[in-house]
Design an enzyme around this catalytic site. Structure first.
Site, PDB file in Angstrom:
ATOM      1  N   GLU A  16      -0.690   6.078  -9.106  1.00  0.00           N
ATOM      2  CA  GLU A  16       0.278   5.841  -8.338  1.00  0.00           C
ATOM      3  C   GLU A  16       1.156   4.692  -8.612  1.00  0.00           C
ATOM      4  O   GLU A  16       0.683   3.595  -8.723  1.00  0.00           O
ATOM      5  CB  GLU A  16      -0.071   5.660  -6.931  1.00  0.00           C
ATOM      6  CG  GLU A  16       1.023   5.383  -5.864  1.00  0.00           C
ATOM      7  CD  GLU A  16       0.531   5.504  -4.606  1.00  0.00           C
ATOM      8  OE1 GLU A  16      -0.512   4.613  -4.201  1.00  0.00           O
ATOM      9  OE2 GLU A  16       1.253   6.167  -3.586  1.00  0.00           O
ATOM     10  N   LYS A  23      -2.956  -5.231  12.369  1.00  0.00           N
ATOM     11  CA  LYS A  23      -2.682  -5.784  11.356  1.00  0.00           C
ATOM     12  C   LYS A  23      -1.849  -5.626  10.316  1.00  0.00           C
ATOM     13  O   LYS A  23      -1.731  -4.625   9.454  1.00  0.00           O
ATOM     14  CB  LYS A  23      -4.016  -5.933  10.417  1.00  0.00           C
ATOM     15  CG  LYS A  23      -4.476  -7.276  10.146  1.00  0.00           C
ATOM     16  CD  LYS A  23      -3.516  -7.687   8.873  1.00  0.00           C
ATOM     17  CE  LYS A  23      -3.690  -7.331   7.503  1.00  0.00           C
ATOM     18  NZ  LYS A  23      -2.815  -7.468   6.614  1.00  0.00           N
ATOM     19  N   CYS A  65       4.109   6.540   0.037  1.00  0.00           N
ATOM     20  CA  CYS A  65       2.792   7.244  -0.432  1.00  0.00           C
ATOM     21  C   CYS A  65       2.779   8.568  -0.833  1.00  0.00           C
ATOM     22  O   CYS A  65       2.227   9.256  -1.651  1.00  0.00           O
ATOM     23  CB  CYS A  65       1.872   7.001   0.643  1.00  0.00           C
ATOM     24  SG  CYS A  65       2.296   7.327   2.167  1.00  0.00           S
ATOM     25  N   GLU A 117      -5.245   6.784   5.341  1.00  0.00           N
ATOM     26  CA  GLU A 117      -3.761   7.413   4.802  1.00  0.00           C
ATOM     27  C   GLU A 117      -3.525   6.616   3.414  1.00  0.00           C
ATOM     28  O   GLU A 117      -3.078   5.568   3.668  1.00  0.00           O
ATOM     29  CB  GLU A 117      -2.760   7.681   5.698  1.00  0.00           C
ATOM     30  CG  GLU A 117      -1.805   8.578   5.406  1.00  0.00           C
ATOM     31  CD  GLU A 117      -0.506   7.957   4.636  1.00  0.00           C
ATOM     32  OE1 GLU A 117      -0.848   7.825   3.137  1.00  0.00           O
ATOM     33  OE2 GLU A 117       0.448   7.499   5.175  1.00  0.00           O
ATOM     34  N   THR A 176      -5.536   3.334  -2.378  1.00  0.00           N
ATOM     35  CA  THR A 176      -6.821   4.116  -2.376  1.00  0.00           C
ATOM     36  C   THR A 176      -7.989   3.087  -2.652  1.00  0.00           C
ATOM     37  O   THR A 176      -8.917   3.333  -1.837  1.00  0.00           O
ATOM     38  CB  THR A 176      -6.694   5.371  -3.319  1.00  0.00           C
ATOM     39  OG1 THR A 176      -5.947   6.343  -2.867  1.00  0.00           O
ATOM     40  CG2 THR A 176      -8.007   5.830  -3.434  1.00  0.00           C
TER      41      THR A 176
HETATM   42  P1  ADP Z   1      -1.036  -2.295  -1.277  1.00  0.00           P
HETATM   43  O1  ADP Z   1      -1.839  -2.259  -2.612  1.00  0.00           O
HETATM   44  O2  ADP Z   1      -0.013  -1.135  -1.353  1.00  0.00           O
HETATM   45  O3  ADP Z   1      -0.390  -3.641  -0.990  1.00  0.00           O
HETATM   46  P2  ADP Z   1      -3.148  -2.532   0.133  1.00  0.00           P
HETATM   47  O4  ADP Z   1      -4.243  -1.408   0.321  1.00  0.00           O
HETATM   48  O5  ADP Z   1      -3.652  -3.668  -0.642  1.00  0.00           O
HETATM   49  O6  ADP Z   1      -1.605  -1.984   0.014  1.00  0.00           O
HETATM   50  O7  ADP Z   1      -2.448  -3.028   1.714  1.00  0.00           O
HETATM   51  C1  ADP Z   1      -2.557  -2.254   2.764  1.00  0.00           C
HETATM   52  C2  ADP Z   1      -3.026  -3.128   3.973  1.00  0.00           C
HETATM   53  O8  ADP Z   1      -4.445  -3.462   4.044  1.00  0.00           O
HETATM   54  C3  ADP Z   1      -2.262  -4.646   4.161  1.00  0.00           C
HETATM   55  O9  ADP Z   1      -1.977  -4.840   5.558  1.00  0.00           O
HETATM   56  C4  ADP Z   1      -3.347  -5.388   3.688  1.00  0.00           C
HETATM   57  O10 ADP Z   1      -3.198  -6.942   3.975  1.00  0.00           O
HETATM   58  C5  ADP Z   1      -4.572  -4.627   4.077  1.00  0.00           C
HETATM   59  N1  ADP Z   1      -5.707  -4.904   3.210  1.00  0.00           N
HETATM   60  C6  ADP Z   1      -5.848  -5.529   1.820  1.00  0.00           C
HETATM   61  N2  ADP Z   1      -7.119  -5.618   1.587  1.00  0.00           N
HETATM   62  C7  ADP Z   1      -7.850  -5.312   2.550  1.00  0.00           C
HETATM   63  C8  ADP Z   1      -9.215  -5.202   2.661  1.00  0.00           C
HETATM   64  N3  ADP Z   1      -9.972  -5.496   1.968  1.00  0.00           N
HETATM   65  N4  ADP Z   1      -9.627  -4.742   4.155  1.00  0.00           N
HETATM   66  C9  ADP Z   1      -8.888  -4.457   5.011  1.00  0.00           C
HETATM   67  N5  ADP Z   1      -7.600  -4.713   4.844  1.00  0.00           N
HETATM   68  C10 ADP Z   1      -7.039  -4.918   3.518  1.00  0.00           C
END
Ligand code: ADP
Length: 497
Positions: free
Chosen positions: A403, A198, A306, A272, A252
């Site tokens: 962060e 994904k 990160c 991670e 996180t």
């Molecule tokens: P950032 O804050 O850096 O955008 P995220 O943790 O929101 O990082 O996103 C990292 C990945 O996790 C992306 O591919 C995002 O679409 C996905 N993502 C966001 N929310 C969820 C969730 N609740 N469950 C699984 N994957 C998620």
């Protein structure tokens, strides 16, 4: 909507690839289709409900392409396709066959390095120099490295029998879209798993192009499936009963939610997550080199890293000198068109991230910090934020604790090694740290005492496929890369004597 922005791209690239062999005679630098589907079972298809998301070039705000947004039914189809491949052709493939296919994929990626670099820069906003010199070569290195392990797994963990886990769900972030895809796919495939990947919603294009190469390399259909979409798509993958393991790289907050969602389900997990890396400069360090390390540590990829060195800790005796040289160096940084090979700091990946960075810095000022930015401005169009130093930091401010994920460096000073370590460790994160000193014994003592998964000495942001990477504390658990990274994708049982 742009489909083949080659001419414009060629003009903006100038001579960025003058030293590169062209990928193929006559091939466009990059072709972006108006629409992309999901990759399920080796075929491309739209989302079941027809939903799409639009991915943009953050340096202009222009739409690049519409990409399918997978719902639960699509995720279910992808997991089913991955399962069929696992029970079928991939499960039957010999370790040597897996190695051969991974080597082939690595070479195909190298052949089309230029195209991948340009696409990564267009979709994500990072400087072309970084995409060209770091992201793409390192992605290929991970594929090569893990191809080498595929038929040697019995030596990876002595005394243990190693088997694949099954269908693995992999969720990756937007800051290193191709590199994270390669970091995740390479060990999973080397170990014999099949994958549902994904990508992040703002930068899905290079993962989709990589999926085309997976097919071209000859991997059986369904070994790698790509479900594009946003958080809900990722959540559907986490919730799916057919996945044996989830590997997640991201924030996180989301990582904690995933861990809660998987609690008690017997699904393997590696996380991670975020970081707040301390970059520590002692007064005996080679200061000019340290300055380059500091700049690379926080401004590489606009600070969307990160493991960025986002907290500079300088020994009091050289603090004035370091700050003066750092400010002078920042004046030379060019913020602008990511496709220009002379650009040092590209575009912020999304408007929401730009807003978040601004809020952090505005908040720091309200909390009494001083802010320094270079005198040259940033482009008006697109999403840009200048390299920023935040001083007069006590340590309790939000900007010192959380962060930012942007080109923003906080600065504090220290007197003793103990104080440096205590400051560095005063965070809930534990991903990276850097130490600049000429004393070997001090480096070892610091590395022992710093709570960080990765400690760099007299360098920063150096990566190698053979070197395990990962965090402690709220930066996550599990390692990627090296022999340790394989364990995350293997079911290990002791071999009976
Ligand atoms: P950032 O804050 O850096 O955008 P995220 O943790 O929101 O990082 O996103 C990292 C990945 O996790 C992306 O591919 C995002 O679409 C996905 N993502 C966001 N929310 C969820 C969730 N609740 N469950 C699984 N994957 C998620």
């Amino acid at each position: 909507m742009a489909t083949t922005p080659s001419r414009d791209v060629a003009a903006r690239l100038g001579e960025a690839f003058a030293d590169y062999a062209p990928s193929a005679e006559g091939r466009d630098i990059v072709t972006i289709r108006p629409e992309y589907g999901l990759v399920i079972g080796g075929a491309e298809r739209p989302a079941a409900d027809g939903a799409t998301i639009t991915t943009i070039d953050p340096s202009t705000g222009d739409a690049l392409a519409r990409v399918a947004e997978a719902g639960a039914a699509d995720v279910d189809a992808a997991v089913a396709a991955a399962r069929r491949a696992y029970d079928g052709a991939w499960g039957a493939a010999s370790p040597r066959d897996r190695a051969k296919l991974l080597f082939r994929l690595a070479r195909l990626l190298q052949d089309r390095a230029r195209e991948f670099a340009v696409l990564e820069t267009l979709d994500g906003g990072k400087p072309i120099r970084e995409a060209r010199d770091v992201d793409v070569p390192l992605a290929a290195q991970h594929l090569f490295y893990h191809a080498g392990w595929a038929d040697k797994l019995e030596y990876a963990v002595p005394g243990m029998r190693a088997r694949a886990l099954g269908v693995v769900g992999q969720i990756i972030p937007w800051n290193f879209p191709l590199l994270m895809a390669a970091w995740k796919l390479a060990p999973a495939l080397a170990c014999g798993n099949t994958v549902v990947l994904k990508p992040a919603e703002t930068s899905p294009l290079t993962a989709l192009l990589l999926a085309e190469l997976v097919d071209e390399a000859g991997f059986p259909p369904g070994v790698v499936n790509v479900v594009t979409g946003a958080g809900a798509t990722g959540a559907a993958l986490v919730d799916h009963p057919g996945v044996a393991k989830i590997a997640f790289t991201g924030s996180t907050a989301v990582g904690k939610g995933i861990r809660r969602a998987l609690a008690g389900r017997g699904v393997r997990l590696t996380l991670e997550l975020g970081g707040k890396g301390a970059h520590i400069v002692f007064d005996d360090a080679a200061i000019d080199q340290a300055i380059e390390g500091i700049v690379d540590g926080i401004f590489f990829n606009q600070g969307h890293v990160c493991c960025a060195g986002s907290r500079l800790l300088v020994q009091e005796t050289v603090a004035g000198d370091v700050m003066e040289r750092l400010r002078a160096r920042m004046e030379l940084l060019r913020v602008g068109d990511p496709l220009d090979k002379n650009t040092d700091v590209g575009a912020i990946n999304s408007h929401s991230q730009l807003v978040r960075i601004r809020e952090f810095v505005d908040g720091a000022v309200e909390e009494g910090c001083a802010v320094h930015q270079p005198s040259r401005g940033v482009p008006d169009a697109g999403f840009f934020y200048p390299p920023t130093l935040v001083t007069d930091v006590g340590g309790s401010e939000r900007i010192a604790r959380e962060e930012v994920f942007g080109p923003v460096l906080t600065v504090q000073s220290f007197r003793t090694e103990r104080e440096a370590v205590d400051r560095a460790n005063s965070t809930r994160y534990g991903l990276s740290a850097g130490v600049w000193t000429e004393k070997g014994a001090r480096i070892l003592w610091m590395a022992d005492n710093l709570h960080a998964g990765v400690v760099w000495a007299n360098t920063f942001n150096r990566f190698d496929a053979a070197s395990p990477f990962g965090g402690v504390r709220e930066s996550g658990f599990g390692r990627e890369g090296g022999r340790h990274g394989l364990e995350a994708y293997l079911d290990l049982t002791p071999v009976r004597a």
